[in-house]
Design a protein around this motif. Sequence first.
Motif, PDB file in Angstrom:
ATOM      1  N   GLN A 247      81.860  28.367  40.170  1.00 13.24           N
ATOM      2  CA  GLN A 247      82.129  29.172  41.372  1.00 13.24           C
ATOM      3  C   GLN A 247      81.644  30.596  41.113  1.00 13.24           C
ATOM      4  OE1 GLN A 247      83.421  28.874  44.512  1.00 13.24           O
ATOM      5  NE2 GLN A 247      82.986  26.723  44.121  1.00 13.24           N
ATOM      6  N   ASP A 263      79.003  27.066  48.838  1.00 14.98           N
ATOM      7  CA  ASP A 263      80.273  27.056  48.096  1.00 14.98           C
ATOM      8  C   ASP A 263      80.502  28.323  47.294  1.00 14.98           C
ATOM      9  OD1 ASP A 263      80.889  24.607  48.979  1.00 14.98           O
ATOM     10  OD2 ASP A 263      80.224  23.532  47.166  1.00 14.98           O
ATOM     11  N   LYS A 265      78.368  30.052  45.861  1.00 12.83           N
ATOM     12  CA  LYS A 265      77.356  30.227  44.803  1.00 12.83           C
ATOM     13  C   LYS A 265      76.124  30.842  45.461  1.00 12.83           C
ATOM     14  CE  LYS A 265      79.280  26.097  42.801  1.00 12.83           C
ATOM     15  NZ  LYS A 265      79.108  24.661  42.499  1.00 12.83           N
TER      16      LYS A 265
END
Length: 339
Positions: A247, A263, A265
């Motif tokens: 993460q 996500d 990223k």
Amino acid sequence: MSQKVLFLEKALGSFMVANAPIPKPGPGQVSIKVISSALNPVDWKIQAFDFGVKYPAIIGVDIAGDVEEIGEGVQGFSKGDKVFCQGTFVSEMGGFQQYALNPAEIVGKIPSNIDYAQASSIPVGFTTAAIGIMSKNGLALNPSFDSNVSFSGKPAFVFGGSTSVGQYALQIFRLLGFSTIITYASARHTDFLKSLGATHVIDRAKVSVDSLAEAMRKITDNSPIEIAFNAVGDPDSRAACLNSLAQGGKLVDVISQTKDEADGKKVLTIHGSPHPAHNREFGRILWKHLPRLVQEGKIIPNRVEKLSNGLAGIDDGLKKMKAHQVSGVKLIAFPQETV
Ligand SMILES: NC(=O)c1ccc[n+]([C@@H]2O[C@H](COP(=O)([O-])OP(=O)(O)OC[C@H]3O[C@@H](n4cnc5c(N)ncnc54)[C@H](OP(=O)(O)O)[C@@H]3O)[C@@H](O)[C@H]2O)c1
């Protein structure tokens, strides 16, 4: 005075050897007698998909040769100096011709420990990896080439370590002191990739892209990878890199795709050229340091495969690249050998 050039005649057209005027350097430029010129995937992609050039176009972006003429205001170069540089998609600055122009501020002298062919294997691959990893337009890990910067204790990942760009990404991560450098590549390149800095090579024939994240966790003892470099750039490699990242992790990718964030990223797609204004300052710094890094053996050129038939041999080389028949080497043409 005329020279031999390789024209891409028209959009989606053929390559043909022709005569064209020798370009004269403008202020701040040098002209280079091109001894060797490396082939890159972008060359066959331009022919196949038609982008970024005016026809008839002279393409080719990896150049090594001898300084022929010096433009107004240029200092630090003399006629006959052995030099290497990255060309761009303006015909006078293309590598697939016998004489090319380039801004002197992004030209380097060839170190004495490598030859022309090796020198021409470096500019695009190294610059793409360096912009992605070191510059402010990428991960910004070392925009000034400061030799004291170290990421000791940190892991990094390169998808496609045997690509030309991937080989330089491995070496840059080594230069920056990363302790664990994992790559995904064919096992036959293992020893070579370890010599460039990889600490672990995951065999792409044995581990599917879907299982890559798990294979990486085993290597890092479940500690998350925060930095990845995708040197292949297709959707499968993009997805596998993102799956493998922690993460908040960051991925540098050589090819842009529709969605550049996932996500939490971050994905940084890069333009691996020192020519455009947004990369020029870093490009100037890069070309100050690159010859020294090569001379000191800290950056090693790609392995090279020499093509015959001068400029006329380039077409077959590009067909081999397009057909995925080039593995772990850079194809090099020799424009002065054109008949
Ligand atoms: N953004 C930019 O400015 C920029 C600049 C330069 C290049 N690029 C792009 O970057 C990519 C790489 O360029 P390059 O010149 O470095 O390529 P390259 O050296 O021509 O790539 C050939 C290598 O790719 C490896 N490979 C192919 N598919 C793979 C996969 N799924 N997993 C692992 N390895 C794989 C092959 O490995 P095997 O030996 O295992 O077959 C082969 O050694 C290209 O798409 C190119 O267009 C972008």
